[in-house]
Design a protein around this motif. Structure first.
Motif, PDB file in Angstrom:
ATOM      1  N   THR A  21       6.636  13.457  -6.404  1.00 38.65           N
ATOM      2  CA  THR A  21       5.579  13.216  -7.377  1.00 38.65           C
ATOM      3  C   THR A  21       4.675  14.433  -7.420  1.00 38.65           C
ATOM      4  O   THR A  21       4.119  14.828  -6.400  1.00 38.65           O
ATOM      5  CB  THR A  21       4.739  11.972  -6.997  1.00 38.65           C
ATOM      6  OG1 THR A  21       5.601  10.843  -6.937  1.00 38.65           O
ATOM      7  CG2 THR A  21       3.633  11.733  -8.005  1.00 38.65           C
ATOM      8  N   ARG A  23       1.252  15.854  -8.849  1.00 37.27           N
ATOM      9  CA  ARG A  23      -0.041  15.458  -9.407  1.00 37.27           C
ATOM     10  C   ARG A  23      -0.554  16.646 -10.214  1.00 37.27           C
ATOM     11  O   ARG A  23      -1.130  17.569  -9.662  1.00 37.27           O
ATOM     12  CB  ARG A  23      -1.009  15.113  -8.276  1.00 37.27           C
ATOM     13  CG  ARG A  23      -0.536  13.967  -7.400  1.00 37.27           C
ATOM     14  CD  ARG A  23      -1.355  13.826  -6.129  1.00 37.27           C
ATOM     15  NE  ARG A  23      -2.781  13.904  -6.354  1.00 37.27           N
ATOM     16  CZ  ARG A  23      -3.537  12.881  -6.761  1.00 37.27           C
ATOM     17  NH1 ARG A  23      -2.993  11.710  -6.961  1.00 37.27           N
ATOM     18  NH2 ARG A  23      -4.824  13.026  -6.941  1.00 37.27           N
ATOM     19  N   ASN A  35       0.532  12.125 -13.248  1.00 37.89           N
ATOM     20  CA  ASN A  35       1.674  12.271 -12.351  1.00 37.89           C
ATOM     21  C   ASN A  35       2.941  12.628 -13.116  1.00 37.89           C
ATOM     22  O   ASN A  35       3.202  12.081 -14.179  1.00 37.89           O
ATOM     23  CB  ASN A  35       1.910  10.978 -11.574  1.00 37.89           C
ATOM     24  CG  ASN A  35       0.852  10.745 -10.523  1.00 37.89           C
ATOM     25  OD1 ASN A  35       0.143  11.650 -10.117  1.00 37.89           O
ATOM     26  ND2 ASN A  35       0.728   9.520 -10.078  1.00 37.89           N
ATOM     27  N   ILE A  37       6.847  12.590 -12.228  1.00 37.89           N
ATOM     28  CA  ILE A  37       7.836  12.133 -11.250  1.00 37.89           C
ATOM     29  C   ILE A  37       9.120  12.929 -11.471  1.00 37.89           C
ATOM     30  O   ILE A  37       9.692  12.900 -12.560  1.00 37.89           O
ATOM     31  CB  ILE A  37       8.138  10.626 -11.399  1.00 37.89           C
ATOM     32  CG1 ILE A  37       6.842   9.801 -11.444  1.00 37.89           C
ATOM     33  CG2 ILE A  37       9.083  10.150 -10.301  1.00 37.89           C
ATOM     34  CD1 ILE A  37       6.001   9.864 -10.222  1.00 37.89           C
ATOM     35  N   GLU A 118       3.989  13.678  -2.252  1.00 36.04           N
ATOM     36  CA  GLU A 118       3.141  13.961  -3.403  1.00 36.04           C
ATOM     37  C   GLU A 118       2.594  15.373  -3.247  1.00 36.04           C
ATOM     38  O   GLU A 118       2.077  15.734  -2.194  1.00 36.04           O
ATOM     39  CB  GLU A 118       1.981  12.975  -3.506  1.00 36.04           C
ATOM     40  CG  GLU A 118       2.396  11.589  -3.906  1.00 36.04           C
ATOM     41  CD  GLU A 118       1.210  10.655  -4.128  1.00 36.04           C
ATOM     42  OE1 GLU A 118       0.186  11.111  -4.693  1.00 36.04           O
ATOM     43  OE2 GLU A 118       1.314   9.494  -3.724  1.00 36.04           O
TER      44      GLU A 118
END
Length: 138
Positions: A21, A23, A35, A37, A118
């Motif tokens: 992910t 950000r 986000n 993905i 992330e």
């Protein structure tokens, strides 16, 4: 099998088929982020530079990122790993600048990136300015 022996979800996928992910941070002050993905990422072969270029391509081609296209994204920084603790700052981890991924030739696996990690994507100049005065605006 009892719950205490269930494998972590971050270990269920091989390093050659990870989900990451990103950000994508447009504004630190206004906490504007979305986000992205990314699936099927080979952590053993994909470099930091490859990930940065892939992210830029997605931002330029996906309509949901239209408002994010006026920022020059040039920096990746680990935000959190799966099942790890998160920062209290909702937009970015201001601590641990050693989590910035400066070497674009290293693979993601060499940088400690795992499945379900992330990563923050942002403009380094805007980040440094925000660190000097981390005021949130509305």
């Amino acid at each position: 099998m009892p719950a205490e022996f269930d494998p972590l979800t971050s270990t269920l996928r091989p390093a050659t088929d990870a989900i990451i992910t990103l950000r994508v941070i447009k504004s630190f002050e206004y906490r504007t982020e979305r986000n992205l993905i990314l699936k099927d990422i080979d952590l053993t072969m994909t470099t930091v530079g490859d990930l940065l270029e892939l992210a830029k391509k997605c931002i330029m081609t996906q309509g949901v990122f239209r408002a994010f296209r006026n920022v020059e994204y040039n920096t990746l920084k680990l935000y959190t790993k799966a099942h790890g603790s998160k920062t209290t700052n909702l937009i970015i981890n201001l601590e641990n600048d050693d989590w910035i991924l400066p070497d674009h030739s290293k693979t993601l696996q060499e940088c400690g990136i795992e499945n379900e990690t992330e990563i923050s994507l942002f403009n380094r100049t805007l980040y440094e300015a925000y660190k000097l005065n981390p005021v949130e605006k509305w």
